[in-house]
Design an enzyme around this catalytic site. Structure first.
Site, PDB file in Angstrom:
ATOM      1  N   ASP A 173       9.363 -38.445  65.056  1.00 28.02           N
ATOM      2  CA  ASP A 173       8.991 -39.842  64.856  1.00 28.02           C
ATOM      3  C   ASP A 173       8.555 -40.463  66.185  1.00 28.02           C
ATOM      4  OD1 ASP A 173       9.893 -39.914  62.063  1.00 28.02           O
ATOM      5  OD2 ASP A 173      11.916 -39.787  62.893  1.00 28.02           O
ATOM      6  N   ARG A 195       5.741 -37.436  61.782  1.00 28.68           N
ATOM      7  CA  ARG A 195       6.426 -38.171  60.721  1.00 28.68           C
ATOM      8  C   ARG A 195       6.143 -39.665  60.872  1.00 28.68           C
ATOM      9  NH1 ARG A 195       8.190 -37.617  55.461  1.00 28.68           N
ATOM     10  NH2 ARG A 195      10.102 -38.732  55.144  1.00 28.68           N
ATOM     11  N   ARG A 255       3.219 -46.221  53.089  1.00 27.62           N
ATOM     12  CA  ARG A 255       4.323 -46.702  53.918  1.00 27.62           C
ATOM     13  C   ARG A 255       3.832 -47.528  55.108  1.00 27.62           C
ATOM     14  NH1 ARG A 255       8.868 -41.922  54.371  1.00 27.62           N
ATOM     15  NH2 ARG A 255       9.303 -41.796  52.151  1.00 27.62           N
ATOM     16  N   LYS A 258       6.971 -49.405  54.395  1.00 31.17           N
ATOM     17  CA  LYS A 258       7.922 -49.289  53.283  1.00 31.17           C
ATOM     18  C   LYS A 258       9.141 -50.117  53.678  1.00 31.17           C
ATOM     19  CE  LYS A 258      10.618 -45.945  50.627  1.00 31.17           C
ATOM     20  NZ  LYS A 258      10.690 -44.540  50.175  1.00 31.17           N
TER      21      LYS A 258
END
Ligand SMILES: *[C@@H]1O[C@H](CO)[C@@H](O)[C@H](O)[C@H]1NC(C)=O
Ligand SMILES: *[C@@H]1O[C@H](CO)[C@@H](O)[C@H](O)[C@H]1NC(C)=O
Length: 375
Positions: A173, A195, A255, A258
């Site tokens: 991430d 990610r 997303r 999200k």
């Protein structure tokens, strides 16, 4: 000294001052953040030194004036991955992290993959830090930043975080926040991330402001196999108040963001351009006030099939807002895009008495003002 030379000297000094302190102040929920305050600036010169400054117990202003490339600093792993989104060359491949492929994608084809270990876990950032970049020189490659386990009072401004195993889901991430308070991320560019560009975890993240960031979703690999990144901003939590202002979402496909699990989100003056699937996904416990945003070429500003939260989306300048946030809300605008409609006033009640960012009259588009190098 000639007058022009004096001016040049003053300008040079001013540039130096800007580079060694945070520019401006946070708006919205994290407005009381101070980061490393007035601590003397330090300039890391190696990846080890950067990790040390970010993780120690000192209040620090850390200035980046070069690229810190973490790729290959922790070796690589060769493993079996899976291809749940297809085997085309533009599709991301998933790492079998915690047996994710084995448990959840038993029918997907498998393939041998090699990924960079440094991407898997971000750099730990401790409390009371300002991490700032000089001009457009401050770049962290191959590893993200991680603010977890009770840290507080952190400012990250004007840097780029890029190239974290972009081909691989679970490859890492960009910015992780989980169990934290008073975090401000401003003018940060994230690009080519495996990610999530941003992930706020399941624990309470309290007060967070994400402003003027450039979420660049353009990538050779994506879960939608179309050059648009799917995993962008995931605002999970248990008690999170997030201001998202002036951010630029480019070439995304899901997303973005999200939102769920007792997260209050004020999304204001953001710009979405070129989204092939959905921007907002609002799950149970997601309370979203969306105003003054611009959507251009966005298939679905909100995903309707999984909608389970609450949304107040201003479609015209709405005076309903006045009794809750002390001013009218500003309309969102749409060009060649789907709709974002919601009139649940309960959302507004969540923002009553809170520090709510202003909605600016559209002057500069985030497409030119957001991201690193645009302070
Ligand atoms: C970064 O700034 C420091 C402090 O001014 C300086 O010593 C160093 O040479 C600079 N490094 C680069 C790569 O510009
Ligand atoms: C951060 O700074 C505050 C104010 O100086 C101090 O009370 C707190 O202990 C610091 N936190 C850490 C983890 O150093």
């Amino acid at each position: 000294m000639k007058y022009s030379a004096v001016l040049t000297t003053v300008a040079t000094l001013a540039a130096q001052v800007v580079a060694t302190s945070v520019s401006g102040t946070a708006e919205g929920f994290a407005s009381s953040v101070t980061g490393g305050g007035s601590a003397t600036a330090v300039y890391p010169t190696s990846t080890d030194e950067l990790v040390s400054y970010l993780g120690d117990d000192e209040e620090r202003v850390i200035v980046l004036n070069t690229t810190f490339d973490f790729r290959e600093t922790e070796g690589t792993s060769t493993d079996t991955g899976c291809t749940p989104w297809g085997t085309g060359s533009a599709c991301q491949i998933a790492i079998n992290k915690d047996d994710w492929c084995t448990n959840y994608q038993p029918d997907a084809a498998t393939t041998s993959i090699t990924y960079d270990n440094a991407g898997s876990l971000g750099i730990t950032v401790n409390s009371n830090k300002s991490l700032i970049g000089e001009g457009s020189k401050g770049v962290i490659k191959g590893k993200g930043l991680r603010m977890v386990s009770g840290v507080e009072n952190i400012i990250i401004q004007n840097i780029a975080v890029t190239d974290i195993n972009p081909q691989y889901v679970w490859g890492g991430d960009g910015i992780t926040i989980n169990d934290a308070d008073l975090i401000w991320v401003d003018h940060v560019t994230t690009a080519r991330i495996g990610r999530q560009h941003y992930v706020l975890g399941t624990e309470a993240d309290n007060r967070v402001t994400l402003s003027n960031n450039y979420i660049n979703g353009e990538s050779d690999w994506s879960a939608t196999c179309d050059g648009h990144h799917y995993w962008n901003v995931y605002l999970d939590g248990s008690s999170d108040k997030v201001t998202m202002k002036g951010n630029y979402f480019y070439k995304t496909s899901g997303r973005a963001p999200k939102v769920q699990s007792n997260t209050y989100l004020h999304a204001v003056n953001n710009f979405w351009y070129s989204n092939t699937n959905h921007a907002f996904e609002i799950g149970e416990g997601g309370y979203v006030l969306a105003e003054g945003n611009t959507f251009q070429d966005v298939t679905a500003p909100v995903e309707s099939s999984s909608f389970a939260g609450e949304l107040f989306s201003s479609s015209s300048d709405s005076s309903t807002c006045s009794s809750y946030i002390g001013r009218s809300c500003v309309a969102n605008s749409f060009t060649n895009s789907g709709d974002l409609s919601g009139s649940t006033a309960d959302v507004l009640s969540k923002f009553k008495g809170e520090t709510v960012a202003d909605a600016d009259a559209a002057s500069t588009s985030p497409s030119t003002s957001a991201g690193q190098g645009n302070l």
